[in-house]
Scaffold this motif. Structure first.
Motif, PDB file in Angstrom:
ATOM      1  N   TYR A   7       0.831  -1.208   0.000  1.00 16.95           N
ATOM      2  CA  TYR A   7       0.000   0.000   0.000  1.00 16.95           C
ATOM      3  C   TYR A   7       0.862   1.252   0.000  1.00 16.95           C
ATOM      4  O   TYR A   7       0.565   2.228  -0.701  1.00 16.95           O
ATOM      5  CB  TYR A   7      -0.946  -0.010   1.202  1.00 16.95           C
ATOM      6  N   PHE A   8       1.935   1.236   0.774  1.00 17.91           N
ATOM      7  CA  PHE A   8       2.845   2.375   0.776  1.00 17.91           C
ATOM      8  C   PHE A   8       3.526   2.529  -0.591  1.00 17.91           C
ATOM      9  O   PHE A   8       3.724   3.644  -1.075  1.00 17.91           O
ATOM     10  CB  PHE A   8       3.899   2.206   1.873  1.00 17.91           C
ATOM     11  N   THR A   9       3.862   1.381  -1.200  1.00 14.38           N
ATOM     12  CA  THR A   9       4.505   1.422  -2.518  1.00 14.38           C
ATOM     13  C   THR A   9       3.575   2.007  -3.570  1.00 14.38           C
ATOM     14  O   THR A   9       3.961   2.884  -4.361  1.00 14.38           O
ATOM     15  CB  THR A   9       4.937   0.008  -2.945  1.00 14.38           C
ATOM     16  N   VAL A  10       2.329   1.520  -3.572  1.00 11.06           N
ATOM     17  CA  VAL A  10       1.355   1.980  -4.578  1.00 11.06           C
ATOM     18  C   VAL A  10       0.996   3.446  -4.358  1.00 11.06           C
ATOM     19  O   VAL A  10       0.993   4.247  -5.307  1.00 11.06           O
ATOM     20  CB  VAL A  10       0.091   1.096  -4.537  1.00 11.06           C
ATOM     21  N   LEU A  11       0.679   3.808  -3.138  1.00 12.79           N
ATOM     22  CA  LEU A  11       0.272   5.192  -2.856  1.00 12.79           C
ATOM     23  C   LEU A  11       1.416   6.180  -3.050  1.00 12.79           C
ATOM     24  O   LEU A  11       1.178   7.382  -3.220  1.00 12.79           O
ATOM     25  CB  LEU A  11      -0.264   5.292  -1.425  1.00 12.79           C
ATOM     26  N   GLY A  12       2.641   5.687  -3.044  1.00 19.07           N
ATOM     27  CA  GLY A  12       3.789   6.561  -3.290  1.00 19.07           C
ATOM     28  C   GLY A  12       4.238   6.567  -4.743  1.00 19.07           C
ATOM     29  O   GLY A  12       5.244   7.201  -5.077  1.00 19.07           O
ATOM     30  N   ASP A  13       3.480   5.884  -5.606  1.00 20.83           N
ATOM     31  CA  ASP A  13       3.839   5.799  -7.025  1.00 20.83           C
ATOM     32  C   ASP A  13       3.182   6.945  -7.790  1.00 20.83           C
ATOM     33  O   ASP A  13       2.001   6.884  -8.144  1.00 20.83           O
ATOM     34  CB  ASP A  13       3.373   4.451  -7.587  1.00 20.83           C
ATOM     35  N   ASN A  23       3.025 -10.036 -13.758  1.00 16.28           N
ATOM     36  CA  ASN A  23       2.791 -11.085 -12.755  1.00 16.28           C
ATOM     37  C   ASN A  23       3.074 -10.617 -11.325  1.00 16.28           C
ATOM     38  O   ASN A  23       3.508 -11.391 -10.479  1.00 16.28           O
ATOM     39  CB  ASN A  23       3.643 -12.322 -13.058  1.00 16.28           C
ATOM     40  N   LYS A  24       2.810  -9.353 -11.049  1.00 13.13           N
ATOM     41  CA  LYS A  24       2.972  -8.806  -9.701  1.00 13.13           C
ATOM     42  C   LYS A  24       1.616  -8.829  -9.009  1.00 13.13           C
ATOM     43  O   LYS A  24       0.923  -7.821  -8.910  1.00 13.13           O
ATOM     44  CB  LYS A  24       3.539  -7.390  -9.758  1.00 13.13           C
ATOM     45  N   TYR A  25       1.253  -9.996  -8.514  1.00 12.60           N
ATOM     46  CA  TYR A  25      -0.092 -10.183  -7.982  1.00 12.60           C
ATOM     47  C   TYR A  25      -0.313  -9.424  -6.675  1.00 12.60           C
ATOM     48  O   TYR A  25      -1.437  -8.998  -6.389  1.00 12.60           O
ATOM     49  CB  TYR A  25      -0.362 -11.672  -7.784  1.00 12.60           C
ATOM     50  N   GLY A  26       0.713  -9.273  -5.889  1.00  9.58           N
ATOM     51  CA  GLY A  26       0.568  -8.524  -4.642  1.00  9.58           C
ATOM     52  C   GLY A  26       0.246  -7.064  -4.910  1.00  9.58           C
ATOM     53  O   GLY A  26      -0.700  -6.513  -4.344  1.00  9.58           O
ATOM     54  N   LEU A  27       1.031  -6.426  -5.772  1.00  5.35           N
ATOM     55  CA  LEU A  27       0.790  -5.023  -6.106  1.00  5.35           C
ATOM     56  C   LEU A  27      -0.533  -4.849  -6.833  1.00  5.35           C
ATOM     57  O   LEU A  27      -1.279  -3.892  -6.584  1.00  5.35           O
ATOM     58  CB  LEU A  27       1.941  -4.496  -6.970  1.00  5.35           C
ATOM     59  N   SER A  28      -0.840  -5.769  -7.744  1.00  3.47           N
ATOM     60  CA  SER A  28      -2.102  -5.697  -8.469  1.00  3.47           C
ATOM     61  C   SER A  28      -3.293  -5.784  -7.517  1.00  3.47           C
ATOM     62  O   SER A  28      -4.261  -5.025  -7.637  1.00  3.47           O
ATOM     63  CB  SER A  28      -2.176  -6.826  -9.498  1.00  3.47           C
ATOM     64  N   SER A  29      -3.221  -6.687  -6.564  1.00  3.17           N
ATOM     65  CA  SER A  29      -4.305  -6.823  -5.584  1.00  3.17           C
ATOM     66  C   SER A  29      -4.446  -5.562  -4.746  1.00  3.17           C
ATOM     67  O   SER A  29      -5.566  -5.159  -4.395  1.00  3.17           O
ATOM     68  CB  SER A  29      -4.033  -8.025  -4.674  1.00  3.17           C
ATOM     69  N   THR A  30      -3.324  -4.929  -4.451  1.00  6.01           N
ATOM     70  CA  THR A  30      -3.369  -3.677  -3.688  1.00  6.01           C
ATOM     71  C   THR A  30      -4.112  -2.596  -4.461  1.00  6.01           C
ATOM     72  O   THR A  30      -4.961  -1.886  -3.909  1.00  6.01           O
ATOM     73  CB  THR A  30      -1.944  -3.200  -3.370  1.00  6.01           C
ATOM     74  N   VAL A  31      -3.800  -2.466  -5.747  1.00  2.00           N
ATOM     75  CA  VAL A  31      -4.491  -1.486  -6.592  1.00  2.00           C
ATOM     76  C   VAL A  31      -5.985  -1.776  -6.630  1.00  2.00           C
ATOM     77  O   VAL A  31      -6.822  -0.864  -6.529  1.00  2.00           O
ATOM     78  CB  VAL A  31      -3.895  -1.481  -8.015  1.00  2.00           C
ATOM     79  N   LEU A  32      -6.344  -3.057  -6.763  1.00  5.20           N
ATOM     80  CA  LEU A  32      -7.753  -3.437  -6.836  1.00  5.20           C
ATOM     81  C   LEU A  32      -8.483  -3.152  -5.525  1.00  5.20           C
ATOM     82  O   LEU A  32      -9.644  -2.726  -5.545  1.00  5.20           O
ATOM     83  CB  LEU A  32      -7.877  -4.916  -7.203  1.00  5.20           C
ATOM     84  N   ILE A  33      -7.834  -3.386  -4.399  1.00  2.53           N
ATOM     85  CA  ILE A  33      -8.463  -3.100  -3.107  1.00  2.53           C
ATOM     86  C   ILE A  33      -8.688  -1.602  -2.944  1.00  2.53           C
ATOM     87  O   ILE A  33      -9.751  -1.157  -2.483  1.00  2.53           O
ATOM     88  CB  ILE A  33      -7.608  -3.660  -1.951  1.00  2.53           C
ATOM     89  N   ILE A  34      -7.700  -0.808  -3.323  1.00  2.00           N
ATOM     90  CA  ILE A  34      -7.860   0.648  -3.241  1.00  2.00           C
ATOM     91  C   ILE A  34      -8.982   1.101  -4.172  1.00  2.00           C
ATOM     92  O   ILE A  34      -9.824   1.936  -3.808  1.00  2.00           O
ATOM     93  CB  ILE A  34      -6.539   1.360  -3.599  1.00  2.00           C
ATOM     94  N   PHE A  35      -9.018   0.523  -5.373  1.00  2.00           N
ATOM     95  CA  PHE A  35     -10.065   0.852  -6.335  1.00  2.00           C
ATOM     96  C   PHE A  35     -11.436   0.443  -5.794  1.00  2.00           C
ATOM     97  O   PHE A  35     -12.427   1.177  -5.916  1.00  2.00           O
ATOM     98  CB  PHE A  35      -9.769   0.139  -7.658  1.00  2.00           C
ATOM     99  N   PHE A  36     -11.501  -0.731  -5.190  1.00  2.00           N
ATOM    100  CA  PHE A  36     -12.743  -1.222  -4.604  1.00  2.00           C
ATOM    101  C   PHE A  36     -13.222  -0.282  -3.496  1.00  2.00           C
ATOM    102  O   PHE A  36     -14.425   0.016  -3.392  1.00  2.00           O
ATOM    103  CB  PHE A  36     -12.515  -2.626  -4.039  1.00  2.00           C
ATOM    104  N   ALA A  37     -12.293   0.202  -2.686  1.00  4.87           N
ATOM    105  CA  ALA A  37     -12.644   1.141  -1.617  1.00  4.87           C
ATOM    106  C   ALA A  37     -13.190   2.447  -2.191  1.00  4.87           C
ATOM    107  O   ALA A  37     -14.142   3.039  -1.651  1.00  4.87           O
ATOM    108  CB  ALA A  37     -11.416   1.419  -0.740  1.00  4.87           C
TER     109      ALA A  37
END
Length: 307
Positions: free
Chosen positions: A70-76, A275-289
């Motif tokens: 989450y920190f990685t994605v939100l800091g991108d 194939n970065k499933y962890g980061l992809s899932s993070t983006v999807l959770i943020i999008f879902f929120a």
């Protein structure tokens, strides 16, 4: 034995009365439970993946890393936040024009006229085709060299436009395609609301000397508030999730310069291209929120309007 039997009969009668009183919930419960499980499992699994360093394969060993993704994605600020901006721009722009055009067309169709049936059929035609087919069709129409759009502009002496091939115009062009396809759905929703309204308030305003615009703004629109919010809720969520048209026209990454890369396209690329499933899932959770927050705001506004 008779006392036990009477007790069981009494309990059965109590249950029958309870089931009869709550029959709508009893009959709906199996479907509600199934739907809840159908939604809950993917969300919970995606939430778990978002807190791991899963990559390469979802079955490969992964480590729990907490909120690091989450920190990685939100800091991108190179890919994620521009994708958020494009998502908001695309959704807000498409929704605004679809509501404006939808209301205008619904007002025109409110009164019966000759040929009304054929006009309604023509308006609904864009809904017949699938989004991928629509995307491919418009890709051919907007092709810079041989596309019909630039040929039509040449008839009026207007220079050819880059449309989908330009970083500056690609997303706006695809917004137009979305408006072309989905405005009819908004028309249907708003037309249903208009036909349910009584003519008396409008006639009273007409007698008082109100103009057509005043009758619409001060009479029709307030009465249509709940229906408009419903249209915003249904179409807005659908526009947020738009993927088919964008991917069919621009391909991986939303184009060479990521010019149409929304959150859906970005998450898809992280999963199936890198194939970065962890980061992809993070983006999807943020999008879902984000989607849940939009639903909550619109639903609360609708409840407030009803009360």
């Amino acid at each position: 034995m008779s006392a036990v039997l009477e007790k069981k009969i009494g309990q059965g009668e109590q249950f029958s009365r309870w089931a009869n009183t709550n029959r709508k919930w009893v009959f709906a419960a199996p479907a509600m439970v199934f739907t809840a499980l159908l939604i809950a499992f993917p969300v919970v699994w995606t939430l778990y993946l978002s807190m791991t360093d899963a990559r390469g394969s979802v079955r490969a060993e992964s480590n729990f890393i907490g909120l690091e993704n989450y920190f990685t994605v939100l800091g991108d600020f190179t890919r994620f936040w521009p994708a958020v901006g494009r998502t908001v721009y695309f959704t807000a722009g498409a929704l605004f024009f679809e509501l404006a055009l939808g209301m205008a067309i619904a007002l025109l169709l409110r009164r019966a006229f000759r040929g009304e049936r054929w006009v309604r059929i023509a308006i609904l035609l864009p809904l017949v085709a699938t989004p991928v087919a629509v995307g491919m069709m418009w890709r051919l129409i907007l092709e810079p060299n041989i596309g019909f759009a630039n040929q039509a502009l040449a008839w009026f002496g207007i220079p050819a436009q880059p449309w989908l091939s330009s970083e500056a115009t690609a997303l706006t062009t695809l917004m137009f395609v979305d408006i072309w396809q989905w405005t009819p759905m908004v028309v249907l929703i708003l037309l249903a609301g208009l036909t349910s309204l009584s003519d008396e308030p409008d006639e009273a305003a007409r007698v008082d000397g109100a103009t057509a615009w005043q009758r619409f703004w001060y009479v029709t629109l307030p009465l249509m508030r709940a229906t408009v919010i419903t249209a915003i809720l249904l179409r807005g969520i659908d526009a947020l999730k738009t993927f088919d048209i964008l991917y069919a026209t621009k391909g991986k990454g939303g184009g060479s310069f990521h010019e149409v890369e929304t959150l859906n396209i970005y998450a898809y690329g992280l999963s199936f291209d890198y194939n970065k499933y962890g980061l992809s899932s993070t983006v999807l959770i943020i999008f879902f929120a984000m989607i849940i927050a939009c639903i909550w705001i619109l639903t609360a506004s609708r409840k407030k309007d009803k009360s």
